[in-house]
Structures are given as structure tokens and as C-alpha cells.
Scaffold this active site. Sequence first.
Site, PDB file in Angstrom:
ATOM      1  N   HIS A  14      -4.838   3.453  -4.421  1.00 12.65           N
ATOM      2  CA  HIS A  14      -4.468   4.151  -2.955  1.00 12.65           C
ATOM      3  C   HIS A  14      -4.781   5.634  -2.923  1.00 12.65           C
ATOM      4  CE1 HIS A  14      -1.251   6.461  -4.538  1.00 12.65           C
ATOM      5  NE2 HIS A  14      -0.848   5.408  -5.539  1.00 12.65           N
ATOM      6  N   GLU A  85       2.793  -0.772  -8.936  1.00 11.05           N
ATOM      7  CA  GLU A  85       2.634   0.276  -9.910  1.00 11.05           C
ATOM      8  C   GLU A  85       3.730  -0.127 -11.137  1.00 11.05           C
ATOM      9  OE1 GLU A  85       1.031   1.906 -11.933  1.00 11.05           O
ATOM     10  OE2 GLU A  85       0.640   3.858 -10.941  1.00 11.05           O
TER      11      GLU A  85
END
Length: 194
Positions: A14, A85
Site C-alpha cells: 500500500h 499485516e
Amino acid sequence: MNMKGGVHIWLIRHGETEWSKSGQHTGTTDIPLTDDGRKQAAALAPVLASQTFDLVLTSPMGRAIETCRLAGLGDRAQVEPELHEWNYGIYEGRKTADIRAEVPDWSVWTSPIPEGENLADVGRRAQALIDKLLDTKAMNIALFSHAHFSRVFGAQWATGAPGLGAHLVMDTAAMSVLGFEREVRAIVKWNLVG
């Protein structure tokens, strides 16, 4: 497991967030992209538009979903929970230097993570996703995820040893490509910025 030599897995991190910019561990906190992060994500679009993806998956976190959308693949993306994550537990939102003031020599790669995931946990999650992807018919796959998870995924793909990820730097909005060298899993490209 189906060992398909033509498979290419694109790992896309990202774009920048305030916490990635400051170095704070960002696992379960859903931090939005900064203005620069949105620009970084949009800069991925021309490169990704030159590819034909059979499968596009994104982490459930907003920063990954927005990066996917700005990169031009949001309309095709499916949320894949395993792309989230690393869960940093009690270290969420903290910088490594601050943690080391309390726990000298602390490292996400080698230290216990109370209330979170350790390296072996993340490696198992990455391997389960690799197995799942190799069992699909998809040959060109885009994965929008996060730095530490992508580093572990790349290491797990290439060597089966998640700790190699400590040596694989991944910038915000960077792209990496995993594939095969003949029948051997390989890192084809790493940490490319659009």
C-alpha cells in the site's frame, strides 16, 4: 500442490500512511493513505494496466483497498483476510527505537510479540495463502498487502524460511514479482517503485 512454472504473483505494498512515514508498526490499526500515498498508488496504474491479471486480491485494511482502487484494479479485487499485516500485539503503533528503550535488541523478526503474531505464525499464514494460490487456475495474480507480510510472503515463496524477509526491504507503493526459474520458485523482481 500444483507447481505451475508460468505463475507470476505481484506483491504490491500500500501507499504511504502517517504511520509508515513515521516508522510506527501498523498492523491492526486502519490508518488511511496520506496525500502522497494516494499519489504513489495512482502511479502504479500505468505499470499494472500493462498486465492481465487472472486474480486480484487485497488485504481487508482500507490502506490496501484504496491503493488497489487508485492503481486501477479495485473493480476486480476480492478481499483476502490472510493478506492482513503482521499483528504487532502490544507493539502496535510503536516505533522500534521506542520499543528498544524498554526491550534492548528487540526485533519483530526474532522477539516475542505478546498478544500478536510471531514470525512462525506469519510464515504459516503466508504458506497457507501460497498453497491456496497455487491450487487455483490463476497464472498472473496481484496481491495488495503490507510491508512485513509481503516480505515474509516473498521469503516463504522463495525459500520456505520466513526469516529471510528481514533482508527484503519493501518501500511504500512498491511492487515485487514472484515466479519460477524453471521449476524452482524465485524472486523475479523486488521493491520496484512506479
